[in-house]
Design an enzyme around this catalytic site. Structure first.
Site, PDB file in Angstrom:
ATOM      1  N   ASN A  57       0.822  -1.211   0.000  1.00  9.19           N
ATOM      2  CA  ASN A  57       0.000   0.000   0.000  1.00  9.19           C
ATOM      3  C   ASN A  57       0.853   1.256   0.000  1.00  9.19           C
ATOM      4  O   ASN A  57       1.892   1.314   0.650  1.00  9.19           O
ATOM      5  CB  ASN A  57      -0.923  -0.001   1.227  1.00  9.19           C
ATOM      6  CG  ASN A  57      -1.875  -1.172   1.186  1.00  9.19           C
ATOM      7  OD1 ASN A  57      -2.028  -1.804   0.142  1.00  9.19           O
ATOM      8  ND2 ASN A  57      -2.508  -1.476   2.302  1.00  9.19           N
TER       9      ASN A  57
ATOM     10  N   HIS B 228       5.857  -0.805  -2.655  1.00  8.79           N
ATOM     11  CA  HIS B 228       5.488  -0.020  -3.837  1.00  8.79           C
ATOM     12  C   HIS B 228       5.635   1.483  -3.627  1.00  8.79           C
ATOM     13  O   HIS B 228       5.017   2.269  -4.348  1.00  8.79           O
ATOM     14  CB  HIS B 228       4.045  -0.346  -4.247  1.00  8.79           C
ATOM     15  CG  HIS B 228       3.897  -1.709  -4.882  1.00  8.79           C
ATOM     16  ND1 HIS B 228       2.700  -2.381  -4.987  1.00  8.79           N
ATOM     17  CD2 HIS B 228       4.823  -2.535  -5.444  1.00  8.79           C
ATOM     18  CE1 HIS B 228       2.882  -3.543  -5.584  1.00  8.79           C
ATOM     19  NE2 HIS B 228       4.165  -3.666  -5.868  1.00  8.79           N
TER      20      HIS B 228
ATOM     21  N   CYS C 199      12.079  12.752  -9.051  1.00  8.53           N
ATOM     22  CA  CYS C 199      12.295  13.422 -10.339  1.00  8.53           C
ATOM     23  C   CYS C 199      11.990  12.429 -11.461  1.00  8.53           C
ATOM     24  O   CYS C 199      12.519  11.312 -11.475  1.00  8.53           O
ATOM     25  CB  CYS C 199      13.741  13.919 -10.429  1.00  8.53           C
ATOM     26  SG  CYS C 199      14.084  14.709 -12.019  1.00  8.53           S
TER      27      CYS C 199
HETATM   28  P1  OAD Z   1      -6.397  -5.328  -5.037  1.00  3.23           P
HETATM   29  O1  OAD Z   1      -7.394  -4.241  -5.228  1.00  3.23           O
HETATM   30  O2  OAD Z   1      -5.911  -6.073  -6.222  1.00  3.23           O
HETATM   31  O3  OAD Z   1      -6.993  -6.431  -4.054  1.00  3.23           O
HETATM   32  C1  OAD Z   1      -7.578  -6.089  -2.830  1.00  3.23           C
HETATM   33  C2  OAD Z   1      -7.901  -7.381  -2.093  1.00  3.23           C
HETATM   34  O4  OAD Z   1      -8.409  -7.025  -0.811  1.00  3.23           O
HETATM   35  C3  OAD Z   1      -8.961  -8.257  -2.768  1.00  3.23           C
HETATM   36  O5  OAD Z   1      -8.485  -9.604  -2.842  1.00  3.23           O
HETATM   37  C4  OAD Z   1     -10.158  -8.177  -1.823  1.00  3.23           C
HETATM   38  O6  OAD Z   1     -10.895  -9.406  -1.743  1.00  3.23           O
HETATM   39  C5  OAD Z   1      -9.483  -7.903  -0.489  1.00  3.23           C
HETATM   40  N1  OAD Z   1     -10.313  -7.198   0.496  1.00  3.23           N
HETATM   41  C6  OAD Z   1     -11.326  -6.311   0.288  1.00  3.23           C
HETATM   42  N2  OAD Z   1     -11.813  -5.862   1.447  1.00  3.23           N
HETATM   43  C7  OAD Z   1     -11.090  -6.470   2.435  1.00  3.23           C
HETATM   44  C8  OAD Z   1     -11.105  -6.423   3.861  1.00  3.23           C
HETATM   45  N3  OAD Z   1     -11.984  -5.638   4.513  1.00  3.23           N
HETATM   46  N4  OAD Z   1     -10.213  -7.166   4.545  1.00  3.23           N
HETATM   47  C9  OAD Z   1      -9.329  -7.969   3.882  1.00  3.23           C
HETATM   48  N5  OAD Z   1      -9.272  -8.051   2.549  1.00  3.23           N
HETATM   49  C10 OAD Z   1     -10.138  -7.322   1.825  1.00  3.23           C
HETATM   50  O7  OAD Z   1      -5.190  -4.696  -4.204  1.00  3.23           O
HETATM   51  P2  OAD Z   1      -3.700  -5.227  -4.018  1.00  3.23           P
HETATM   52  O8  OAD Z   1      -3.650  -6.707  -3.946  1.00  3.23           O
HETATM   53  O9  OAD Z   1      -3.105  -4.454  -2.913  1.00  3.23           O
HETATM   54  O10 OAD Z   1       0.326  -1.755  -7.363  1.00  3.23           O
HETATM   55  O11 OAD Z   1      -3.050  -4.762  -5.361  1.00  3.23           O
HETATM   56  C11 OAD Z   1      -1.700  -5.029  -5.558  1.00  3.23           C
HETATM   57  C12 OAD Z   1      -1.075  -3.917  -6.322  1.00  3.23           C
HETATM   58  O12 OAD Z   1      -1.757  -3.702  -7.552  1.00  3.23           O
HETATM   59  C13 OAD Z   1      -1.129  -2.552  -5.651  1.00  3.23           C
HETATM   60  O13 OAD Z   1      -0.097  -2.340  -4.747  1.00  3.23           O
HETATM   61  C14 OAD Z   1      -1.008  -1.642  -6.812  1.00  3.23           C
HETATM   62  C15 OAD Z   1      -2.035  -2.309  -7.658  1.00  3.23           C
HETATM   63  O14 OAD Z   1      -2.196  -1.890  -8.913  1.00  3.23           O
HETATM   64  C16 OAD Z   1       0.910  -0.685  -7.877  1.00  3.23           C
HETATM   65  O15 OAD Z   1       0.431   0.419  -7.822  1.00  3.23           O
HETATM   66  C17 OAD Z   1       2.224  -1.017  -8.501  1.00  3.23           C
END
Ligand code: OAD
Length: 249
Positions: free
Chosen positions: A105, A122, A130
């Site tokens: 995050n 990330h 820059c």
């Molecule tokens: P995602 O949006 O891909 O996934 C969020 C996850 O959180 C899903 O599997 C949901 O089921 C789960 N979720 C939702 N509510 C929840 C809760 N209350 N408690 C627990 N889990 C819950 O987000 P990320 O996996 O963080 O990268 O995404 C990974 C990366 O992709 C991010 O860091 C970002 C993104 O694009 C970059 O910006 C490089």
């Protein structure tokens, strides 16, 4: 919450026996704080998918649009507070020898909850760098202003600045990879609130399992990791983690 009793007991026992615990978090841990996840409802901004704007190509093409998106995210997150799940992890982190947090995050809510030992895989919304990586500029610098100009400048060369976050297709900084790899030598590895789709972060879960850690997942929905972790727990982070509260590292 009695439906979670078996998972709760198993994880508590594992945590109690563990000397080293590592947690990997994703957007889901901040959902209850009001931060939109990337792939869930609210993952769209003006009909753009977040992952389409979070690329160097999108920034090259239209830096103003990408900055507008990031200003919107900064503004949204600046009104969000850590939730019960962040607080539990912050409490665990007060025993830094035995605890390491890796987060994907960029919202800064773990830091706001005063969590120690955070590896920001990330980057962060609250730092800029820059765009051309001019030799005068540091790797990144803090800027929490709520009124950035439409195209923020690098204060060192006057060129374009960018959010100091890792975009799709960009490498993770070697020191960050190193810190994350070191954190995989643990007894218990818990992945919380990530879709486990984005590599190399998602690969950390597999690697921790390969290195012998007991692995658990806390996520209301199944992910690719649910198939191979030792203990998949279908629960939201803000509900389940406080149930572990009695546990102390
Ligand atoms: P995602 O949006 O891909 O996934 C969020 C996850 O959180 C899903 O599997 C949901 O089921 C789960 N979720 C939702 N509510 C929840 C809760 N209350 N408690 C627990 N889990 C819950 O987000 P990320 O996996 O963080 O990268 O995404 C990974 C990366 O992709 C991010 O860091 C970002 C993104 O694009 C970059 O910006 C490089």
């Amino acid at each position: 919450m009695s439906s979670f009793a078996p998972e709760l007991q198993t994880l508590q026992e594992r945590l109690q026996a563990a000397k080293r615990i590592t947690v990997l978090t994703g957007a889901g841990i901040s959902a209850a704080s009001g931060v939109p996840t990337f792939r869930g409802d609210g993952g769209l901004w003006r009909n753009h998918r977040s992952q389409d704007l979070a690329t160097p190509q999108a920034f090259e093409r239209d830096p103003k649009l990408v900055w507008e998106f990031y200003q919107w995210r900064r503004n949204k997150v600046s009104h969000c507070r850590p939730n019960a799940a962040h607080e539990v992890l912050a409490e665990w982190s007060r025993h830094p020898d035995g605890f390491q947090l890796i987060t994907q995050n960029v919202d800064g809510l773990h830091e706001l909850a005063d969590t120690r030992n955070v590896v920001r895989f990330h980057g962060t919304l609250w730092e800029l760098s820059c765009w051309r990586r001019c030799p005068e500029s540091p790797q990144s610098w803090e800027d929490r202003s709520d009124s950035l100009p439409p195209l923020p400048q690098c204060p060192f060369c006057g060129g374009l600045a960018r959010p100091a976050v890792v975009w799709f297709g960009e490498p993770i900084a070697p020191h960050v990879l190193q810190n994350a790899a070191a954190a995989l030598h643990c007894d218990v590895f818990i992945t919380i609130g990530t879709s486990a789709l984005v590599y190399p972060a998602a690969g950390l879960i597999e690697q921790a399992a390969r290195e012998g850690a007991y692995t658990a997942e806390i996520n209301p929905e199944a992910t690719p990791a649910s198939r191979f972790v030792d203990l998949p727990i279908a629960a939201s982070a803000e509900k389940f983690l406080p149930l572990l509260e009695k546990f102390r590292i």
